[in-house]
Design an enzyme around this catalytic site. Structure first.
Site, PDB file in Angstrom:
ATOM      1  CB  SER A 178      -0.950  -0.040   1.203  1.00  0.00           C
ATOM      2  OG  SER A 178      -1.983   0.904   1.067  1.00  0.00           O
ATOM      3  CG  HIS A 184      -5.679  -2.227  -0.168  1.00  0.00           C
ATOM      4  ND1 HIS A 184      -4.942  -1.767  -1.227  1.00  0.00           N
ATOM      5  CD2 HIS A 184      -5.089  -1.729   0.959  1.00  0.00           C
ATOM      6  CE1 HIS A 184      -3.957  -1.006  -0.788  1.00  0.00           C
ATOM      7  NE2 HIS A 184      -4.013  -0.976   0.538  1.00  0.00           N
ATOM      8  CD  GLU A 195      -5.728  -2.823  -4.742  1.00  0.00           C
ATOM      9  OE1 GLU A 195      -5.702  -2.167  -3.689  1.00  0.00           O
ATOM     10  OE2 GLU A 195      -4.872  -3.676  -5.042  1.00  0.00           O
TER      11      GLU A 195
END
Length: 300
Positions: free
Chosen positions: A146, A269, A239
């Site tokens: 991320s 995610h 996502e």
């Protein structure tokens, strides 16, 4: 898509989306990441050595059969406002075991107390500390998930421009464009399991402060990667950050970097966090470990 992944993702989706929708400060976000970490990766932890080994806050993960002389520098996710080495130690322990190498998880500074590019500055400091401890650039692989994936790629650009790139790099569901211009923010707005797209602008305002989102130190999609090493990018096709990975792969390939893009159907995610719950998580981590091993140069 496995039945277990579909059931778990759909069950968690309303809970996580509600939490992000109503959060007005980083505290509930941090609590949410801590909660998710307690659910993730039911694996026996490897030996841990605290931050005094590098002189920088963080955590070492060392599997029992570690290949000495090689290390992964992994940056945790959490939108630059949440997460820590503790929230990601189980996930990274699995990667360390599969890749058979030590991993260092730095505790970089978080926003809004420390807006970007504070995290990037810390990433550079950690890299320099690894070199000072005796590792050569080619002994190190960079990675993250991320926001941590975006941070790893920003550091990769800096290292390429210094002429000291690592052996390889990887990023899981990376956040690479803080201008929020990726088409998947629109096309996947209703498909993303966790993130309400209407809060994305609030997040970037919280983490950027006065920093321009076009700067490569915070948005590696706009960075240069001269003579970059191989890069693996993994994302879910549903996502909102999907196109941050898709566009990043194209950006790297156009600069001559060997970038591999791997998209997983129907995954949430950073589905890697659910290793032990559904097979797609283990598959993605195993793919990463194999990628890192495959791009090892010979040890001196």
């Amino acid at each position: 898509m496995s039945y277990r992944m579909r059931v778990l993702a759909n069950a968690l989706s309303p809970i996580v989306r509600a939490a992000f929708t109503h959060a007005q400060n980083p505290v509930p976000l941090r609590e949410g990441v801590d909660w998710a970490a307690r659910l993730s990766v039911p694996v026996t932890l490897s030996t841990e050595v605290r931050h005094d080994a590098l002189g920088f806050p963080g955590l070492w993960i060392r599997p029992p059969d570690v290949e000495e002389g090689r290390v992964i520098l992994f940056f945790h996710g959490g939108g630059y406002v949440a997460g820590s080495p503790q929230t990601h130690k189980r996930l990274v322990s699995r990667l360390a075991q599969l890749a058979r190498r030590s991993v260092f998880l730095p505790a970089y500074r978080l926003a809004p107390e420390h807006p970007l590019p504070a995290a990037f500055e810390d990433a550079c400091l950690v890299w320099d500390a690894l070199l000072a401890s005796g590792y050569a650039p080619q002994d190190i692989s960079l990675g993250g998930d991320s926001a941590g994936g975006g941070l790893a790629l920003s550091l990769l650009s800096e290292l390429c421009q210094r002429g000291t790139p690592p052996a390889s790099a990887f990023a899981w569901s990376p956040f690479t464009d803080l201008t929020l211009s990726s088409p998947s923010f629109v096309s996947n707005a209703k498909r993303d399991h966790f993130f309400p797209v209407e809060r994305a602008r609030d997040l970037t305002q919280m983490i950027l402060g006065d920093t321009d989102p076009n700067q490569p130190q915070v948005s590696p999609l706009f960075a240069s990667f001269p003579d970059g090493p191989p890069v693996l990018l993994q994302a879910s096709e549903c996502e909102i950050l999907r196109d941050d990975a898709v566009r990043m792969a194209d950006h790297l390939n156009r600069q001559g970097v060997e970038a591999t893009l791997s998209l997983t159907h129907g995954a949430p995610h950073v589905w890697h966090m659910f290793d032990g719950f559904f097979p797609e998580a283990r598959q993605a981590i195993s793919e990463t470990a194999a990628f890192v091993i495959a791009h090892d140069p010979p040890l001196n």
